[in-house]
Design a protein around this motif. Structure first.
Motif, mmCIF file in Angstrom:
data_model
loop_
_atom_site.group_PDB
_atom_site.id
_atom_site.type_symbol
_atom_site.label_atom_id
_atom_site.label_comp_id
_atom_site.label_asym_id
_atom_site.label_seq_id
_atom_site.Cartn_x
_atom_site.Cartn_y
_atom_site.Cartn_z
ATOM 1 N N THR A 109 0.017 10.768 -18.568
ATOM 2 C CA THR A 109 -0.832 10.934 -16.855
ATOM 3 C C THR A 109 -0.262 10.424 -15.135
ATOM 4 O O THR A 109 -0.676 10.517 -14.148
ATOM 5 N N ARG A 110 1.435 10.428 -15.760
ATOM 6 C CA ARG A 110 2.041 10.815 -14.296
ATOM 7 C C ARG A 110 3.330 10.915 -14.729
ATOM 8 O O ARG A 110 3.844 10.324 -15.804
ATOM 9 N N ARG A 111 4.222 12.431 -14.718
ATOM 10 C CA ARG A 111 5.655 12.897 -14.878
ATOM 11 C C ARG A 111 6.477 12.592 -13.638
ATOM 12 O O ARG A 111 5.781 12.104 -12.441
ATOM 13 N N ASP A 112 6.965 12.221 -13.959
ATOM 14 C CA ASP A 112 8.496 11.871 -13.027
ATOM 15 C C ASP A 112 7.767 10.812 -11.793
ATOM 16 O O ASP A 112 7.948 11.327 -10.825
ATOM 17 N N ALA A 113 7.497 9.858 -12.209
ATOM 18 C CA ALA A 113 7.275 8.926 -11.358
ATOM 19 C C ALA A 113 8.236 8.518 -10.714
ATOM 20 O O ALA A 113 9.853 8.268 -10.957
ATOM 21 N N THR A 114 7.821 8.007 -9.987
ATOM 22 C CA THR A 114 8.640 8.017 -8.151
ATOM 23 C C THR A 114 8.429 6.524 -7.112
ATOM 24 O O THR A 114 7.767 6.693 -7.176
ATOM 25 N N ILE A 115 9.596 5.962 -7.585
ATOM 26 C CA ILE A 115 9.337 3.985 -6.819
ATOM 27 C C ILE A 115 9.948 4.497 -5.149
ATOM 28 O O ILE A 115 11.259 5.037 -5.159
ATOM 29 N N PRO A 116 8.884 4.439 -3.840
ATOM 30 C CA PRO A 116 9.140 4.691 -3.065
ATOM 31 C C PRO A 116 10.526 3.536 -2.806
ATOM 32 O O PRO A 116 10.421 2.616 -2.905
ATOM 33 N N GLU A 117 11.022 4.343 -1.807
ATOM 34 C CA GLU A 117 12.792 3.907 -1.361
ATOM 35 C C GLU A 117 12.043 2.671 -0.513
ATOM 36 O O GLU A 117 13.085 1.185 -0.948
ATOM 37 N N GLU A 118 11.660 2.168 0.381
ATOM 38 C CA GLU A 118 11.316 1.296 1.340
ATOM 39 C C GLU A 118 10.101 -0.077 0.457
ATOM 40 O O GLU A 118 9.522 0.954 0.328
ATOM 41 N N THR A 119 9.956 -0.990 1.203
ATOM 42 C CA THR A 119 8.767 -1.660 0.272
ATOM 43 C C THR A 119 8.747 -2.546 1.686
ATOM 44 O O THR A 119 9.469 -3.213 2.206
ATOM 45 N N SER A 120 7.816 -3.201 1.671
ATOM 46 C CA SER A 120 7.024 -4.662 1.741
ATOM 47 C C SER A 120 6.896 -5.309 1.293
ATOM 48 O O SER A 120 5.681 -6.584 1.674
ATOM 49 N N GLU A 121 6.916 -5.264 -0.282
ATOM 50 C CA GLU A 121 6.443 -6.251 -1.098
ATOM 51 C C GLU A 121 7.176 -7.411 -1.958
ATOM 52 O O GLU A 121 8.131 -5.877 -2.385
ATOM 53 N N PHE A 122 7.702 -8.317 -2.357
ATOM 54 C CA PHE A 122 8.350 -8.994 -3.200
ATOM 55 C C PHE A 122 7.519 -9.748 -4.126
ATOM 56 O O PHE A 122 6.595 -10.497 -4.191
ATOM 57 N N VAL B 119 15.514 -14.897 1.227
ATOM 58 C CA VAL B 119 14.141 -14.963 1.175
ATOM 59 C C VAL B 119 13.175 -15.503 1.762
ATOM 60 O O VAL B 119 12.312 -15.589 2.767
ATOM 61 N N ASP B 120 14.284 -16.647 2.707
ATOM 62 C CA ASP B 120 13.790 -16.970 3.796
ATOM 63 C C ASP B 120 13.401 -15.834 5.499
ATOM 64 O O ASP B 120 12.843 -16.093 5.804
ATOM 65 N N ASP B 121 14.684 -15.139 4.933
ATOM 66 C CA ASP B 121 14.529 -13.859 5.804
ATOM 67 C C ASP B 121 13.147 -13.097 5.989
ATOM 68 O O ASP B 121 12.475 -12.521 6.738
ATOM 69 N N LEU B 122 12.706 -12.698 4.358
ATOM 70 C CA LEU B 122 10.865 -12.318 4.031
ATOM 71 C C LEU B 122 10.470 -12.813 4.721
ATOM 72 O O LEU B 122 9.639 -12.373 5.371
ATOM 73 N N ASN C 62 4.282 -8.908 1.805
ATOM 74 C CA ASN C 62 3.608 -9.841 1.067
ATOM 75 C C ASN C 62 4.282 -9.921 -0.149
ATOM 76 O O ASN C 62 5.582 -9.303 -0.950
ATOM 77 N N MET C 63 3.530 -11.236 -1.058
ATOM 78 C CA MET C 63 3.967 -11.338 -2.557
ATOM 79 C C MET C 63 3.404 -11.390 -3.249
ATOM 80 O O MET C 63 1.806 -11.595 -2.896
ATOM 81 N N ARG C 64 3.982 -10.932 -4.797
ATOM 82 C CA ARG C 64 3.134 -11.313 -5.665
ATOM 83 C C ARG C 64 3.697 -11.625 -7.553
ATOM 84 O O ARG C 64 4.384 -11.387 -7.118
ATOM 85 N N TRP C 65 3.399 -12.290 -8.624
ATOM 86 C CA TRP C 65 3.873 -12.687 -9.479
ATOM 87 C C TRP C 65 2.968 -12.825 -10.378
ATOM 88 O O TRP C 65 1.748 -13.617 -10.369
ATOM 89 N N GLY D 180 5.737 0.600 -5.287
ATOM 90 C CA GLY D 180 6.961 -0.105 -4.689
ATOM 91 C C GLY D 180 7.108 -1.174 -4.495
ATOM 92 O O GLY D 180 5.373 -2.196 -5.496
ATOM 93 N N GLY D 181 8.074 -2.289 -3.998
ATOM 94 C CA GLY D 181 8.374 -3.756 -4.318
ATOM 95 C C GLY D 181 9.855 -3.640 -4.757
ATOM 96 O O GLY D 181 10.310 -2.870 -5.672
ATOM 97 N N ILE D 182 9.566 -5.624 -4.693
ATOM 98 C CA ILE D 182 11.388 -5.686 -5.434
ATOM 99 C C ILE D 182 10.355 -6.398 -5.678
ATOM 100 O O ILE D 182 10.056 -7.791 -6.076
ATOM 101 N N PHE D 183 11.252 -7.106 -7.666
ATOM 102 C CA PHE D 183 10.957 -7.518 -8.693
ATOM 103 C C PHE D 183 12.210 -8.315 -8.645
ATOM 104 O O PHE D 183 13.561 -8.033 -8.671
ATOM 105 N N SER D 184 12.290 -9.896 -8.820
ATOM 106 C CA SER D 184 13.662 -10.792 -8.685
ATOM 107 C C SER D 184 13.528 -11.472 -9.661
ATOM 108 O O SER D 184 12.087 -12.646 -9.844
#
Ligand code: AFP
Length: 334
Positions: free
Chosen positions: A192-205, A223-226, A239-242, A257-261
């Motif tokens: 259902t998705r060939r060659d998925a691409t993660i956006p390079e920039e994000t505003s979600e952590f 994280v203080d700076d985010l 924005n934040m999601r967990w 997109g986003g960053i997971f840590s």
């Protein structure tokens, strides 16, 4: 448009020079086992599989009934095919060789059979994560744990399955990351998705904020700076999601997109981190990098680490490339 099944996709990959017949068959067996795990998780309370198993795994974590069942499903499915030499799992202290009754193959399979299992009882998405390595040459006797201790760059395939509103398989064989959705009526995974691409920039952590006071100073500053948003040095709101199921958090990042840590914190410092290198961090790093993202310990590329132990843990930062590099800079400049 004609739909492409996982079988067709893998066959075409093989013809294009990516993967062997054995690898193709191995991946199909793993996908079939995951369909069974999906059926078991989907039954919920009706299947009598919710709740604790009453045992602990090698990491001292309480096992859920579905952790144990999923592990057995993957081991049983992979025992007889002749593609594997051994399996290693989050749920087993030592690798399990292929039983003597069956032929042994040239691959090693590692898996977290049910990632996010604390979410099972509350009906939130969980998943399976897996990584495939080639057995090093020259080992003809019983498989030793050392054969598994290869850097993530040596993976020949990696994937995860999300058991959510739909069941998804995300797979890489080292050239692109591809998404398949299970057609439940037909029983096939469809591309259902060939060659998925993660956006390079994000505003979600994504991070477990309850650990904030235990983090290292550079992570606190990052994280203080985010959180400072538009008024802070990052000059935009985040924005934040967990979800607390890595598969679900990573899949969101693969999608938008986003960053997971999961960084180091003083509670887990002695263990080296929370997430396991060999069957969580490495396969996810391979998938994310193949989708144009990045995966770091905060101080270097995850897939370059030389593993020292099967159940080794590492700090993890992965997702949108520019954001992972920013988080890395906070750590390296400290
Ligand atoms: P389990 O597979 O043992 O449930 O652990 C899940 C996990 O390793 C990963 O999927 C989550 O991102 C993380 O743990 C959640 O950890 P917290 O419970 O500390 O938020």
């Amino acid at each position: 448009m004609k739909s492409i099944t996982l079988t067709q996709f893998l066959t075409e990959e093989r013809r294009a020079g990516y993967g062997s017949t054995d690898l193709t068959q191995l991946l199909e067996v793993v996908a079939r086992a995951c369909k069974r795990i999906g059926v078991a998780t989907g039954k919920g309370a009706l299947g009598g599989v919710l709740g604790e198993a009453g045992s602990d795994n090698v990491q001292g974590e309480a096992q859920k009934k579905l952790d144990v069942l999923s592990n057995e499903i993957l081991l049983d499915a992979n025992a007889w095919g002749g593609h594997l030499a051994a399996c290693a799992s989050e749920e087993m202290a030592d690798p399990q060789p292929i039983p003597d009754a069956y032929p042994k193959g040239g691959y090693l399979l590692l898996f977290d059979p049910l990632d996010g299992s604390s979410n099972i009882d509350v009906n939130i998405a969980v998943g399976t994560i897996f990584s495939v390595l080639r057995r090093p040459q020259g080992h003809r006797q019983d498989v030793s744990v050392n054969e598994f201790l290869q850097p993530g760059t040596q993976q020949v395939a990696a994937g995860y399955v999300v058991y959510g509103p739909s069941t998804l398989l995300v797979l890489t064989l080292g050239h692109g990351t591809h998404v398949f959705t299970l057609d439940r009526e037909v029983g096939s995974f469809i591309l259902t998705r060939r060659d998925a691409t993660i956006p390079e920039e994000t505003s979600e952590f994504a991070v477990n904020m309850s650990n904030q006071r235990y983090w290292e100073p550079p992570m606190q500053r990052y994280v203080d700076d985010l959180l400072a948003g538009k008024e802070g040095p990052r000059e935009r709101d985040f924005n934040m999601r967990w979800v607390a199921s890595m598969v679900a958090d990573v899949h969101r990042i693969l999608t938008r997109g986003g960053i997971f840590s999961y960084p180091l914190d003083s509670k887990i410092a002695a263990k080296g981190g929370k997430l396991r290198l060999m069957y969580e961090a490495n396969p996810m790093a391979f998938i994310v990098e193949q989708a144009g993202g990045a995966a770091s310990t905060g101080r270097g590329r995850i897939m370059d680490l030389q593993p020292e132990a099967l159940h080794q843990r590492v700090p993890v930062f992965l997702g949108s490339k520019a954001e992972v590099e920013t988080a890395e800079r906070y750590h390296l400049d400290a």
